[in-house]
Design a protein around this motif. Structure first.
Motif, PDB file in Angstrom:
ATOM      1  N   ALA A  60       0.615   3.551  10.467  1.00  0.00           N
ATOM      2  CA  ALA A  60       1.032   4.316   9.483  1.00  0.00           C
ATOM      3  C   ALA A  60       0.657   3.648   7.928  1.00  0.00           C
ATOM      4  N   ASN A  61       0.295   4.623   6.996  1.00  0.00           N
ATOM      5  CA  ASN A  61       0.090   3.687   5.472  1.00  0.00           C
ATOM      6  C   ASN A  61       1.050   4.315   4.563  1.00  0.00           C
ATOM      7  N   ARG A  62       2.254   4.881   5.087  1.00  0.00           N
ATOM      8  CA  ARG A  62       3.353   5.287   4.204  1.00  0.00           C
ATOM      9  C   ARG A  62       4.621   5.532   4.868  1.00  0.00           C
ATOM     10  N   THR A  63       5.521   5.565   4.207  1.00  0.00           N
ATOM     11  CA  THR A  63       6.918   5.466   4.721  1.00  0.00           C
ATOM     12  C   THR A  63       7.750   6.633   4.006  1.00  0.00           C
ATOM     13  N   LEU A  64       8.367   7.241   4.965  1.00  0.00           N
ATOM     14  CA  LEU A  64       9.445   8.360   4.482  1.00  0.00           C
ATOM     15  C   LEU A  64      10.668   7.809   3.903  1.00  0.00           C
ATOM     16  N   ASP A  66      13.646   7.931   4.688  1.00  0.00           N
ATOM     17  CA  ASP A  66      14.724   7.367   5.635  1.00  0.00           C
ATOM     18  C   ASP A  66      13.974   6.086   6.177  1.00  0.00           C
ATOM     19  N   GLY A  67      12.672   5.486   5.837  1.00  0.00           N
ATOM     20  CA  GLY A  67      12.391   4.331   6.435  1.00  0.00           C
ATOM     21  C   GLY A  67      11.377   4.488   7.628  1.00  0.00           C
ATOM     22  N   SER A  68      11.184   5.591   7.960  1.00  0.00           N
ATOM     23  CA  SER A  68      10.388   5.843   9.177  1.00  0.00           C
ATOM     24  C   SER A  68       8.930   6.166   8.897  1.00  0.00           C
ATOM     25  N   ALA A  69       8.105   5.735   9.627  1.00  0.00           N
ATOM     26  CA  ALA A  69       6.569   6.028   9.444  1.00  0.00           C
ATOM     27  C   ALA A  69       6.018   7.230   9.128  1.00  0.00           C
ATOM     28  N   TYR A  70       5.152   7.163   8.100  1.00  0.00           N
ATOM     29  CA  TYR A  70       4.478   8.363   7.796  1.00  0.00           C
ATOM     30  C   TYR A  70       3.081   8.286   7.734  1.00  0.00           C
ATOM     31  N   HIS A  71       2.322   9.198   8.953  1.00  0.00           N
ATOM     32  CA  HIS A  71       0.962   8.992   9.160  1.00  0.00           C
ATOM     33  C   HIS A  71       0.239   9.969   8.148  1.00  0.00           C
ATOM     34  N   THR A  72      -0.856   9.586   7.621  1.00  0.00           N
ATOM     35  CA  THR A  72      -1.700  10.576   6.851  1.00  0.00           C
ATOM     36  C   THR A  72      -3.256   9.871   6.880  1.00  0.00           C
ATOM     37  N   LEU A  73      -3.779  11.012   6.216  1.00  0.00           N
ATOM     38  CA  LEU A  73      -5.251  10.895   6.376  1.00  0.00           C
ATOM     39  C   LEU A  73      -5.865  10.782   5.132  1.00  0.00           C
ATOM     40  N   PRO A  74      -7.191   9.918   4.790  1.00  0.00           N
ATOM     41  CA  PRO A  74      -8.211  10.110   5.724  1.00  0.00           C
ATOM     42  C   PRO A  74      -8.082   8.754   6.635  1.00  0.00           C
ATOM     43  N   LEU A  75      -9.143   8.656   7.547  1.00  0.00           N
ATOM     44  CA  LEU A  75      -9.119   7.839   8.331  1.00  0.00           C
ATOM     45  C   LEU A  75     -10.720   7.749   8.734  1.00  0.00           C
ATOM     46  N   ILE A  76     -11.449   6.702   9.055  1.00  0.00           N
ATOM     47  CA  ILE A  76     -12.724   6.818   9.326  1.00  0.00           C
ATOM     48  C   ILE A  76     -12.915   5.622  10.685  1.00  0.00           C
ATOM     49  N   HIS A  77     -13.549   6.344  11.640  1.00  0.00           N
ATOM     50  CA  HIS A  77     -14.147   5.342  12.860  1.00  0.00           C
ATOM     51  C   HIS A  77     -15.411   4.957  12.855  1.00  0.00           C
ATOM     52  N   ASP A  78     -15.817   3.939  12.764  1.00  0.00           N
ATOM     53  CA  ASP A  78     -17.309   3.547  12.422  1.00  0.00           C
ATOM     54  C   ASP A  78     -17.687   3.018  14.045  1.00  0.00           C
ATOM     55  N   GLN A  79     -18.376   3.952  14.587  1.00  0.00           N
ATOM     56  CA  GLN A  79     -18.632   3.746  15.904  1.00  0.00           C
ATOM     57  C   GLN A  79     -19.604   2.714  16.209  1.00  0.00           C
ATOM     58  N   ILE A  85     -10.636   2.251   9.708  1.00  0.00           N
ATOM     59  CA  ILE A  85     -10.113   2.142   8.408  1.00  0.00           C
ATOM     60  C   ILE A  85      -9.141   3.455   8.140  1.00  0.00           C
ATOM     61  N   GLY A  86      -7.826   3.185   7.585  1.00  0.00           N
ATOM     62  CA  GLY A  86      -7.097   4.310   7.578  1.00  0.00           C
ATOM     63  C   GLY A  86      -6.543   4.458   6.024  1.00  0.00           C
ATOM     64  N   ASP A  87      -7.221   4.009   5.022  1.00  0.00           N
ATOM     65  CA  ASP A  87      -6.458   4.011   3.698  1.00  0.00           C
ATOM     66  C   ASP A  87      -7.903   4.398   2.768  1.00  0.00           C
TER      67      ASP A  87
END
Length: 272
Positions: A60-64, A66-79, A85-87
């Protein structure tokens, strides 16, 4: 492996027709198109983002609140390289490093300055993000998405975020002033004495540099760099998420500067 799927770009799903509308994915959309790398878009419904990131071992690249993980986009997967890479800023750095033959997103010696600008611009536009209250989420997902946003902002529900007409107008006035201060960067003036934007510009007796006569669309140079895509990403977000009459109002501010910037970036908004 076919080159048309070398990089998978994970973007937030919109209603039809599919398009990018969130600011950070917009930064990556611009970057990928500018670099001319082969990629394809994989749209993820917002409530399913955490599952998608975890499957790719992207933290996760953010935090709510209450301290819990917050997952956002963008993200790329270079095959091709296997990299995930998720930021958005890290994606831009990765693209320049891994694909140096294409146009460079960062001009020499500007990564730190661009990172500072990224923080400044995100903070400026986030303060007024409530004006972009028409985000084009898929209608079947809106109830689940509302719960996510309520949790993100530490609210019981989103109804408490609704503004009165007078509060909205006051926010627009403040937003115009804030953007007016930022517009000085395009004129190459600091405005170090006159901190309050006014339609006529910095008072003559306080101005030490009249700046460029032609303002925009680029912060520097004859073409865009990643710094321009950062600003353009927020303008793209507003274009997709503001009522039309409100967007027209923003586009008219400061001599039409924001309209010129957004329109000049159109070649790099292509969906792939």
């Amino acid at each position: 492996m076919s080159t048309d799927s070398q990089i998978v770009f994970y973007d937030i799903a919109s209603n039809a027709p599919l398009r990018t509308f969130a600011p950070n994915p917009f930064k990556t959309r611009y970057a990928l198109n500018f670099k001319k790398v082969a990629y394809r878009t994989h749209a993820i419904d917002m409530p399913d983002i955490a599952e998608a990131r975890l499957k790719l071992n992207a933290p996760a690249n953010r935090t709510l609140p209450d301290g819990s993980a917050y997952h956002t986009l963008p993200l790329i997967h270079d095959q091709f390289t296997g990299s995930v890479i998720g930021d958005s800023f890290e994606i831009a750095l990765y693209l320049d490093k891994t694909y140096p033959d294409g146009p460079q997103l960062f001009r020499p010696g500007t990564v730190g300055l661009t990172a500072a600008l990224n923080s400044r611009v995100d903070g400026l536009f986030t303060k007024y993000v409530a004006l972009s209250d028409s985000m084009p989420f898929p209608p079947e997902s809106k109830d689940r998405i509302n719960k996510i946003f309520a949790a993100r902002f530490g609210l019981k529900d989103l109804d408490s975020m609704k503004m009165s007409a007078s509060a909205r107008e006051a926010m627009f006035v403040e937003f115009e002033h804030a953007l007016g201060e930022f517009a000085k960067a395009y004129r190459h003036v600091g405005g170090t004495t006159d901190y309050v934007w006014r339609p006529s510009g910095t008072a003559a007796e306080q101005a030490q540099n009249q700046g460029r006569e032609e303002v925009g669309p680029w912060l520097d140079g004859d073409g865009p760099a990643y710094a321009d895509f950062i600003v353009g990403a927020w303008l793209g977000h507003m274009a997709e998420s503001m009522p039309k009459e409100d967007l027209a109002r923003v586009r008219s501010w400061h001599g039409g500067l924001w309209a010129r910037i957004h329109d000049a970036l159109e070649p790099w908004r292509e969906m792939r």
